[in-house]
Design a protein around this motif. Structure first.
Motif, PDB file in Angstrom:
ATOM      1  N   GLY A 218       0.810  -1.212   0.000  1.00  0.00           N
ATOM      2  CA  GLY A 218       0.000   0.000   0.000  1.00  0.00           C
ATOM      3  C   GLY A 218       0.844   1.263   0.000  1.00  0.00           C
TER       4      GLY A 218
ATOM      5  N   LYS B  85      -2.002   2.171   6.401  1.00  0.00           N
ATOM      6  CA  LYS B  85      -2.943   3.130   5.818  1.00  0.00           C
ATOM      7  C   LYS B  85      -2.608   4.558   6.231  1.00  0.00           C
TER       8      LYS B  85
ATOM      9  N   GLU C  25       0.321   5.734   4.151  1.00  0.00           N
ATOM     10  CA  GLU C  25      -0.179   6.015   2.806  1.00  0.00           C
ATOM     11  C   GLU C  25      -0.846   7.387   2.764  1.00  0.00           C
ATOM     12  N   TYR C  26      -1.657   7.665   3.769  1.00  0.00           N
ATOM     13  CA  TYR C  26      -2.363   8.948   3.808  1.00  0.00           C
ATOM     14  C   TYR C  26      -1.377  10.113   3.916  1.00  0.00           C
TER      15      TYR C  26
ATOM     16  N   GLU D 153      -9.003  10.555   5.706  1.00  0.00           N
ATOM     17  CA  GLU D 153      -9.063  10.296   4.276  1.00  0.00           C
ATOM     18  C   GLU D 153      -8.898  11.613   3.532  1.00  0.00           C
TER      19      GLU D 153
END
Length: 696
Positions: free
Chosen positions: A404, A598, A601-602, A559
């Motif tokens: 990812g 995650k 990644e953000y 997000e």
């Protein structure tokens, strides 16, 4: 005279001279001394119960007799009763020679009955008063009650004693054999023979009672302290990759509570704090009591204990001499003594290190460099140093996490290449692990190895040139800090030489916190653009930015939203509500690893999109991690490497670091050069035109 405890005696405690032999009462030889045991108004008379059978003792009435008096035939208190001077009662009658006068004739003739009150059972009335005041239980009374209970329930008392002794032995042996690493907390680690227990037993057997109890209590307290230190070592190894430093790390406990409050809520933090205090106090007390109990057991069985101690010592020395092992470790252990020795050695090393490091801060290769000879190769550029929280090697190498993160870097690389940017990347070995981000930040910027809080304080109070201050010293740059993780006064601003610092409350954020992170990285970057980078300015800008969305516990993870919709941050409300809670993943290694990936990644996506959207021909971005994530994600590894990248449009910027042999792009190759983090400052200053002028 009959035995006062025998069944044939049915007189009251006030009249032991009256006895029952065949259902009728004998008249005492001395009626005046014997007192009145009959109905009120009939001094000296005794009447057998109407239903008494010959040859059987009369039923006891003293169980309901008020202290110091008698009862009448119908159970009512006698009018002749005088209040007892002594509130204690006995199960059997006292000898007649010690009987006290129970009444005077005047009282006996009084027709007014005395008020009745229930008579306390044996041992209970003694516990009912202290200094003559009812309602408060004395220690003597409690002991009497306990002895009475033991007498009534001998089997239960024996079982309780053995249970307490067994638990004491297990507690002490467990503390002596407790490892200080979480991964070693296995059953086989406790199947050892601790030499400290043998030495302690021999010492306690040789001491008289009072010194023995004192030494046992002190020894138990020390053992409790050692247990607390071992537990702290486990926690620090899990979160910081090192053991607890008894000199420097107490102040970090307050930060730990703040972290829990930010991640799990204030109520959880307060409850956890109270629980820890109670646990520590209980551990100290129970350990001291356990050792005292075992020392008493040794003294009570001195011969057997002496033989057992000699046998155990022989076995321990034999196992040690032969090097016998079980599950890869020696059977004969001295773990507690070794732990105490290691802590003492660490304390001495820390004290020596403080003085040596203070001298080291006074030596600076660029400390006397004139402003005109600093950073000449970057004049006119906006230089932005950005730390991504917990961005470590594991994010690029772990088979579960890396895919990812690789996609996010590849996507960012393609977009930046299309916008005209190029990058080179390498590895830095961080001075910290799992946490203590400020140690990594200060190591990078100061060029000094800062791996503990004392070193950090020393540097922050020194004049050692920081990389950010070097930009300000030239007079060619405005210097700014974007610190969304700072929520209180930050005196470090002076050391870093920042003209202005924006903390968590100064960027206009009105959205929700994401666990520990006060705001999403996208909002922090958008605020930087609005407040500083996007403004018309007379000078170029040097900024230090700390991105916090990838800070543990990695839930909920923000997000990306459209940059035009960021606004005051309210747009993130719905994202935070639908995200995972910190409590859902904080103790689960698998879930933590997924959430960590995650979050990185953000953060990488937010930063590369910001550069693509707002970067200029003169923007130079330096971004890196501050440390590896905690052991729950990184595993039990000694690797502390973090990625570092330099991105720019101007090819001359990257040409100056060709000799570093870094990898092209945003992702360093596994075999790319690895430097210690404290070497970055001097290499960067040298590469971009700074001339060394050391301080003396």
């Amino acid at each position: 005279m009959p035995d006062p405890k025998g069944p044939e005696n049915t007189g009251t405690a006030e009249n032991p001279a009256i006895t029952e032999t065949t259902g009728t009462s004998e008249k005492p030889e001395n009626p005046e001394a014997a007192g009145n045991t009959g109905n009120a108004g009939t001094p000296g008379a005794t009447e057998a119960p109407k239903d008494a059978e010959p040859g059987k003792p009369e039923a006891r009435q003293d169980a309901v007799t008020p202290a110091g008096g008698q009862t009448s035939e119908n159970g009512e208190p006698s009018a002749t009763t005088e209040p007892a001077k002594n509130a204690e009662t006995t199960e059997g009658p006292r000898p007649a020679g010690n009987a006290e006068p129970t009444q005077s004739p005047e009282v006996a003739e009084s027709p007014q009955p005395a008020k009745s009150r229930p008579q306390a059972s044996a041992g209970a009335e003694e516990a009912a008063t202290v200094s003559g005041r009812p309602g408060r239980v004395s220690l003597r009374g409690r002991l009497a009650h306990w002895r009475s209970w033991r007498g009534r329930h001998p089997r239960a008392a024996l079982a309780l004693r053995w249970t307490a002794t067994t638990l004491s032995a297990l507690l002490v042996l467990g503390a002596l054999l407790l490892p200080n690493q979480l991964q070693l907390l296995r059953t086989d680690q406790f199947l050892r023979l601790p030499g400290e227990a043998i030495i302690a037993a021999a010492l306690l057997l040789a001491l008289p009672r009072k010194p023995r109890v004192a030494v046992a209590a002190v020894g138990g307290t020390v053992l409790g302290a050692l247990t607390v230190l071992n537990l702290l070592d486990m926690g620090y190894a899990e979160y910081l990759g090192r053991s607890f430093n008894p000199i420097l790390d107490w102040g970090l406990l307050d930060d730990a509570q703040s972290y829990v409050a930010d991640s799990m809520g204030e109520a959880v933090a307060v409850g956890a704090g109270v629980g820890v205090v109670l646990l520590v106090v209980g551990l100290f007390a129970s350990m001291a009591l356990a050792v005292v109990r075992l020392s008493t057991l040794l003294a009570d069985h001195r011969q057997t204990a002496t033989r057992a101690t000699l046998a155990a010592g022989t076995v321990w020395m034999t196992c040690s001499a032969l090097g016998l092992q079980y599950a890869g470790e020696p059977v004969a252990q001295d773990r507690a003594a070794t732990a105490l020795t290691d802590k003492a050695r660490e304390v001495r090393k820390t004290l020596r290190d403080e003085a040596a490091f203070e001298k080291e801060t006074r030596v600076d290769a660029f400390g006397n460099t004139p402003p005109a000879q600093l950073l000449t190769g970057l004049r006119g550029k906006d230089v932005i140093f950005t730390f991504i929280e917990s961005y470590g090697r594991v994010a690029l190498t772990d088979p579960e996490i890396a895919p990812g993160v690789d996609r996010a870097l590849d996507t960012g690389q393609q977009a930046l290449t299309k916008a005209g940017y190029h990058a080179k990347s390498g590895w830095l070995t961080s001075s910290t692990f799992g946490g203590g981000s400020w140690l990594g930040h200060s190591t990078t910027m100061s060029g000094l190895w800062i791996d503990n809080q004392q070193r950090y304080r020393t540097v922050m109070n020194s004049d050692h040139l920081s990389l950010t201050k070097a930009f300000g010293k030239t007079g060619a740059w405005d210097t700014v800090g974007i610190m969304p993780g700072v929520q209180k006064a930050w005196p470090e601003q002076r050391y870093y030489g920042l003209d202005k610092v924006y903390n968590a409350f100064q960027m206009g954020y009105r959205g929700p916190a994401f666990s520990w992170s006060t705001m999403p990285d996208q909002y922090a970057l958008e605020s930087f653009q609005r407040l500083e980078h996007g403004r018309d300015r007379a000078k170029p800008l040097m900024a230090e930015i700390i991105l916090t969305s990838s800070h543990q516990p990695w839930a909920p993870v923000p997000e990306m939203v459209d940059w035009k919709d960021v606004g005051d941050g309210s747009v993130f409300d719905s994202i935070e509500k639908k995200g995972q809670k910190a409590s859902d993943i904080i103790s689960d290694s698998g879930k933590s690893r997924v959430a960590y990936g995650k979050s990185v990644e953000y953060s990488v996506t937010a930063l590369t999109q910001w550069l693509e959207r707002y970067g200029t021909d003169d923007t130079v971005l330096v971004f890196l991690g501050d440390h590896q994530p905690i052991t729950r994600v990184s595993g039990n590894t000694s690797v502390r490497d973090v990625p570092v990248s330099i991105v720019a449009k101007d090819p001359k910027v990257l040409d100056k670091i060709v000799g570093w042999k870094w990898t092209d792009g945003l992702k360093p190759a596994p075999d790319a050069p690895v430097w210690k983090m404290n070497s970055f400052r001097d290499r960067f200053l040298t590469a971009y035109g700074s001339t060394p002028h050391p301080t003396k």
